[in-house]
Design a protein around this motif. Sequence first.
Motif, PDB file in Angstrom:
ATOM      1  N   LEU A 268       0.867  -1.175   0.000  1.00  0.00           N
ATOM      2  CA  LEU A 268       0.000   0.000   0.000  1.00  0.00           C
ATOM      3  C   LEU A 268       0.903   1.224   0.000  1.00  0.00           C
ATOM      4  N   GLY A 269       1.061   1.847  -1.155  1.00  0.00           N
ATOM      5  CA  GLY A 269       1.948   2.998  -1.267  1.00  0.00           C
ATOM      6  C   GLY A 269       1.244   4.278  -0.860  1.00  0.00           C
ATOM      7  N   ILE A 270       1.866   5.034   0.042  1.00  0.00           N
ATOM      8  CA  ILE A 270       1.354   6.342   0.462  1.00  0.00           C
ATOM      9  C   ILE A 270       2.444   7.374   0.185  1.00  0.00           C
ATOM     10  N   LEU A 271       2.129   8.346  -0.646  1.00  0.00           N
ATOM     11  CA  LEU A 271       3.070   9.426  -0.925  1.00  0.00           C
ATOM     12  C   LEU A 271       2.819  10.556   0.064  1.00  0.00           C
ATOM     13  N   VAL A 272       3.842  10.921   0.819  1.00  0.00           N
ATOM     14  CA  VAL A 272       3.733  12.017   1.789  1.00  0.00           C
ATOM     15  C   VAL A 272       4.289  13.274   1.132  1.00  0.00           C
ATOM     16  N   VAL A 273       3.470  14.294   1.048  1.00  0.00           N
ATOM     17  CA  VAL A 273       3.780  15.488   0.271  1.00  0.00           C
ATOM     18  C   VAL A 273       3.729  16.725   1.160  1.00  0.00           C
ATOM     19  N   ASN A 274       4.185  17.860   0.620  1.00  0.00           N
ATOM     20  CA  ASN A 274       4.208  19.096   1.400  1.00  0.00           C
ATOM     21  C   ASN A 274       2.792  19.562   1.702  1.00  0.00           C
ATOM     22  N   GLU A 275       2.689  20.504   2.634  1.00  0.00           N
ATOM     23  CA  GLU A 275       1.379  20.894   3.159  1.00  0.00           C
ATOM     24  C   GLU A 275       0.511  21.620   2.130  1.00  0.00           C
ATOM     25  N   ARG A 276       1.090  22.124   1.035  1.00  0.00           N
ATOM     26  CA  ARG A 276       0.307  22.840   0.031  1.00  0.00           C
ATOM     27  C   ARG A 276      -0.199  21.930  -1.088  1.00  0.00           C
ATOM     28  N   PHE A 277       0.358  20.744  -1.223  1.00  0.00           N
ATOM     29  CA  PHE A 277      -0.033  19.816  -2.275  1.00  0.00           C
ATOM     30  C   PHE A 277      -1.533  19.506  -2.158  1.00  0.00           C
ATOM     31  N   PRO A 278      -2.282  19.424  -3.253  1.00  0.00           N
ATOM     32  CA  PRO A 278      -1.856  19.295  -4.654  1.00  0.00           C
ATOM     33  C   PRO A 278      -1.516  20.593  -5.359  1.00  0.00           C
ATOM     34  N   LYS A 279      -1.645  21.739  -4.671  1.00  0.00           N
ATOM     35  CA  LYS A 279      -1.197  22.989  -5.262  1.00  0.00           C
ATOM     36  C   LYS A 279       0.331  22.972  -5.379  1.00  0.00           C
ATOM     37  N   VAL A 280       0.844  23.700  -6.331  1.00  0.00           N
ATOM     38  CA  VAL A 280       2.288  23.833  -6.508  1.00  0.00           C
ATOM     39  C   VAL A 280       2.615  25.305  -6.327  1.00  0.00           C
ATOM     40  N   THR A 281       3.411  25.638  -5.309  1.00  0.00           N
ATOM     41  CA  THR A 281       3.618  27.041  -4.956  1.00  0.00           C
ATOM     42  C   THR A 281       5.078  27.440  -4.829  1.00  0.00           C
ATOM     43  N   GLN A 282       5.923  26.567  -4.317  1.00  0.00           N
ATOM     44  CA  GLN A 282       7.313  26.946  -4.087  1.00  0.00           C
ATOM     45  C   GLN A 282       8.053  27.074  -5.414  1.00  0.00           C
ATOM     46  N   PRO A 283       8.930  28.061  -5.550  1.00  0.00           N
ATOM     47  CA  PRO A 283       9.616  28.291  -6.831  1.00  0.00           C
ATOM     48  C   PRO A 283      10.297  27.054  -7.401  1.00  0.00           C
ATOM     49  N   GLN A 284      10.994  26.290  -6.551  1.00  0.00           N
ATOM     50  CA  GLN A 284      11.681  25.097  -7.047  1.00  0.00           C
ATOM     51  C   GLN A 284      10.682  24.064  -7.583  1.00  0.00           C
ATOM     52  N   ARG A 285       9.512  23.985  -6.972  1.00  0.00           N
ATOM     53  CA  ARG A 285       8.503  23.020  -7.416  1.00  0.00           C
ATOM     54  C   ARG A 285       7.752  23.524  -8.648  1.00  0.00           C
ATOM     55  N   LEU A 286       7.652  24.847  -8.793  1.00  0.00           N
ATOM     56  CA  LEU A 286       6.992  25.406  -9.972  1.00  0.00           C
ATOM     57  C   LEU A 286       7.756  25.076 -11.248  1.00  0.00           C
ATOM     58  N   LEU A 287       9.043  24.880 -11.132  1.00  0.00           N
ATOM     59  CA  LEU A 287       9.875  24.620 -12.307  1.00  0.00           C
ATOM     60  C   LEU A 287       9.585  23.262 -12.934  1.00  0.00           C
ATOM     61  N   GLY A 288       9.379  22.236 -12.122  1.00  0.00           N
ATOM     62  CA  GLY A 288       9.285  20.870 -12.623  1.00  0.00           C
ATOM     63  C   GLY A 288       8.314  20.681 -13.773  1.00  0.00           C
ATOM     64  N   PRO A 289       7.025  21.049 -13.619  1.00  0.00           N
ATOM     65  CA  PRO A 289       6.059  20.803 -14.689  1.00  0.00           C
ATOM     66  C   PRO A 289       6.347  21.574 -15.978  1.00  0.00           C
ATOM     67  N   LEU A 290       7.171  22.640 -15.897  1.00  0.00           N
ATOM     68  CA  LEU A 290       7.489  23.395 -17.112  1.00  0.00           C
ATOM     69  C   LEU A 290       8.260  22.559 -18.118  1.00  0.00           C
ATOM     70  N   LEU A 291       8.774  21.409 -17.678  1.00  0.00           N
ATOM     71  CA  LEU A 291       9.466  20.489 -18.568  1.00  0.00           C
ATOM     72  C   LEU A 291       8.628  20.165 -19.805  1.00  0.00           C
ATOM     73  N   TYR A 292       7.312  20.109 -19.641  1.00  0.00           N
ATOM     74  CA  TYR A 292       6.441  19.679 -20.727  1.00  0.00           C
ATOM     75  C   TYR A 292       6.204  20.751 -21.788  1.00  0.00           C
ATOM     76  N   MET A 293       6.614  22.003 -21.511  1.00  0.00           N
ATOM     77  CA  MET A 293       6.401  23.070 -22.495  1.00  0.00           C
ATOM     78  C   MET A 293       7.658  23.891 -22.741  1.00  0.00           C
ATOM     79  N   SER A 294       8.824  23.372 -22.344  1.00  0.00           N
ATOM     80  CA  SER A 294      10.057  24.148 -22.406  1.00  0.00           C
ATOM     81  C   SER A 294      11.159  23.366 -23.102  1.00  0.00           C
ATOM     82  N   THR A 295      12.180  24.102 -23.531  1.00  0.00           N
ATOM     83  CA  THR A 295      13.369  23.465 -24.077  1.00  0.00           C
ATOM     84  C   THR A 295      14.331  23.133 -22.936  1.00  0.00           C
ATOM     85  N   ASN A 296      15.280  22.248 -23.215  1.00  0.00           N
ATOM     86  CA  ASN A 296      16.285  21.912 -22.197  1.00  0.00           C
ATOM     87  C   ASN A 296      17.085  23.135 -21.802  1.00  0.00           C
ATOM     88  N   ASN A 297      17.403  23.990 -22.770  1.00  0.00           N
ATOM     89  CA  ASN A 297      18.176  25.200 -22.467  1.00  0.00           C
ATOM     90  C   ASN A 297      17.415  26.118 -21.524  1.00  0.00           C
TER      91      ASN A 297
END
Length: 430
Positions: A268-297
Amino acid sequence: MRPGPSFYLYIFSILWIAGCASSNKSTKQLPEAQVRPSQLQQASSSVNEEPSLVAIQSKYLLKDTTQTKVYLYVDALKGRKTISPADFIKTYNLNYVIYSDYGTRERLGYGNVKLDSSNVSLVGSKIVIAYDLKSPNRDYGVLLSEISQVGTLKKVLNDLTIQFKKLQVNQVYGVYTASSPQPLQRHYININEPFILKKVANGSDQLHVFYYNHDFEPAGSPMNVAQKGSTKTLEADSTFTINTSETLHFNKEGLYNIFADTTQSEGLGILVVNERFPKVTQPQRLLGPLLYMSTNNEINEIKKAEDYKKALDKYWLTLMNGNTPLAQQSIRSFYSRVEEANQLFTTYKEGWKTDKGMIYIVLGPPDKVQRSKDREVWSYDQRGNAQNVNFTFNRKNNQFVDDHYELVRYAEYQPIWYPVVEAWRNGSIR
């Protein structure tokens, strides 16, 4: 003239607000309930007080090999507000049929569920219905639940596959929090959030927990048809035991896999996440999903920046040619999709990282979903320059969750995918 630091901070505040602001609409759901997600917006904006069912999600827990408890998590509105349990009971009926498989007419059982205050409750913004089934003497079946509106032809369906003889930990134990008298339908809890693991049949047991402090990779491109390398072995960072029916909390983010017996292959897998999840608010976390619309550069430039806030502001403003209102709208639209993907598809990793989450973020909710025992096909009437686009997800064995799906990738998705990504980049997606 280059904008000064205060301007960057202003734009980043938009990013922050986009992540933190509560939404007044219900979460968009997959049309597994035979209702298109676009109907959710129509229901939310409706000024009349007509009741409407938007979507249903479901899960089950086995009492033993002869009895099953089913839970339906229903988005039901009256006007713009969630319907009350009392009104729901007066307005709707519930029937069910158990089939031997998808695409067959062999019935293994059927019945009507009398709705009353003992089995209908309000949990957050969802109506939750809990009802009992007599399990057929089969290993597997498909439960079709039908909620119909009294005096009308309106109905919503939900399909749920059940393994009636598989008494492993994820079929027997539910996760309960202080805010939910019914088991959570989702796979995640927030850090330090109190919860209880318990069986429908009650009783206390000792369970084994394997903790993984691992950052799982996001989904790869739909066009990447290269064969995957050999599967890497994932070593647990720590192990410990817990007792069921006792209040627990996990104080580290990461993945916790729970077993009744350490010889079992699925937990039984339980993912423990930050207190704001499922919202994404912290700058470092905001970057991740941009992978799908951005270039590597572009991604690398932001990663190298000393100030993530400023780098993210610059990224969005550059894409929108300095158009601040357009940047605001694009940010809200994009991270709204990310939040919904996290709510809908989080498994052993965040929903935005899954194959389903990637497709959902870029292309939006599918217009139609077709399901079989080990496959889902998402259909889009039109996306990019193509019509009748299909994405196939195959269910794969996974040691953490039983609903892990992988996308069948094709190079031919390029003329579909790239125009939609470009629409995100020029701000034409709302």
